[in-house]
Design a protein around this motif. Sequence first.
Motif, mmCIF file in Angstrom:
data_model
loop_
_atom_site.group_PDB
_atom_site.id
_atom_site.type_symbol
_atom_site.label_atom_id
_atom_site.label_comp_id
_atom_site.label_asym_id
_atom_site.label_seq_id
_atom_site.Cartn_x
_atom_site.Cartn_y
_atom_site.Cartn_z
ATOM 1 N N LYS A 1 -48.299 17.389 -65.183
ATOM 2 C CA LYS A 1 -46.963 17.313 -65.768
ATOM 3 C C LYS A 1 -45.966 18.069 -64.900
ATOM 4 O O LYS A 1 -44.830 17.637 -64.735
ATOM 5 C CB LYS A 1 -46.966 17.881 -67.190
ATOM 6 N N ARG B 1 -39.797 18.854 -70.993
ATOM 7 C CA ARG B 1 -40.735 17.779 -71.313
ATOM 8 C C ARG B 1 -41.764 18.245 -72.344
ATOM 9 O O ARG B 1 -42.108 17.503 -73.266
ATOM 10 C CB ARG B 1 -41.435 17.317 -70.044
ATOM 11 N N SER B 2 -42.258 19.468 -72.189
ATOM 12 C CA SER B 2 -43.235 20.009 -73.141
ATOM 13 C C SER B 2 -42.634 20.110 -74.537
ATOM 14 O O SER B 2 -43.280 19.742 -75.523
ATOM 15 C CB SER B 2 -43.723 21.374 -72.685
ATOM 16 N N ALA C 1 -40.131 18.361 -75.707
ATOM 17 C CA ALA C 1 -39.906 17.007 -76.209
ATOM 18 C C ALA C 1 -41.198 16.399 -76.733
ATOM 19 O O ALA C 1 -41.213 15.734 -77.775
ATOM 20 C CB ALA C 1 -39.315 16.130 -75.113
ATOM 21 N N GLU C 2 -42.307 16.620 -76.032
ATOM 22 C CA GLU C 2 -43.597 16.104 -76.491
ATOM 23 C C GLU C 2 -44.009 16.750 -77.813
ATOM 24 O O GLU C 2 -44.554 16.071 -78.689
ATOM 25 C CB GLU C 2 -44.665 16.331 -75.428
ATOM 26 N N GLU C 3 -43.743 18.049 -77.960
ATOM 27 C CA GLU C 3 -44.041 18.723 -79.223
ATOM 28 C C GLU C 3 -43.193 18.159 -80.358
ATOM 29 O O GLU C 3 -43.679 17.970 -81.474
ATOM 30 C CB GLU C 3 -43.797 20.229 -79.087
ATOM 31 N N VAL D 1 -41.893 15.110 -80.550
ATOM 32 C CA VAL D 1 -42.380 13.761 -80.866
ATOM 33 C C VAL D 1 -43.656 13.844 -81.695
ATOM 34 O O VAL D 1 -43.826 13.092 -82.663
ATOM 35 C CB VAL D 1 -42.603 12.947 -79.571
ATOM 36 N N ALA D 2 -44.544 14.761 -81.354
ATOM 37 C CA ALA D 2 -45.784 14.917 -82.124
ATOM 38 C C ALA D 2 -45.475 15.350 -83.555
ATOM 39 O O ALA D 2 -46.085 14.852 -84.508
ATOM 40 C CB ALA D 2 -46.696 15.934 -81.451
ATOM 41 N N ARG E 1 -44.100 12.340 -85.435
ATOM 42 C CA ARG E 1 -45.174 11.392 -85.784
ATOM 43 C C ARG E 1 -45.966 11.891 -86.984
ATOM 44 O O ARG E 1 -46.380 11.111 -87.830
ATOM 45 C CB ARG E 1 -46.106 11.196 -84.596
#
Length: 113
Positions: free
Chosen positions: A6, A60-61, A63-65, A67-68, A71
């Motif tokens: 990443k 990015r990290s 943003a991924e958290e 999104v998770a 969800r």
Amino acid sequence: MPAWRKFLAQFQDVLVIVLLIATLISAVLWLYEREPALPYEAMAIFAVVMLNAIMGYIQRSRAEEAVAALRQMSAAHASVIRDNERQSIPAAEVVPATSFSSKKATPFPPTQD
């Protein structure tokens, strides 16, 4: 994807590659000329590129958290009434003629279009 990949993905942008090439050229010219004590230009360009990569990785990290978390908050199942019976079905199977059930409210009939 591992964390190191990443981080390395931050260096795939064309502008970042151009800046890294400029850093290399500046360092090579410093080695050839040896005017200042240190290659200040190369160090400055490299510091900006690294700062950009670190900030991009952190963003990015996060943003991924996010999104998770979104969800996890989204409904994977829906509580519906089918054949006068309350059922839990995957949300993807809900159709317009389905009656929804709520723990706080009474069930309502399907809408007629």
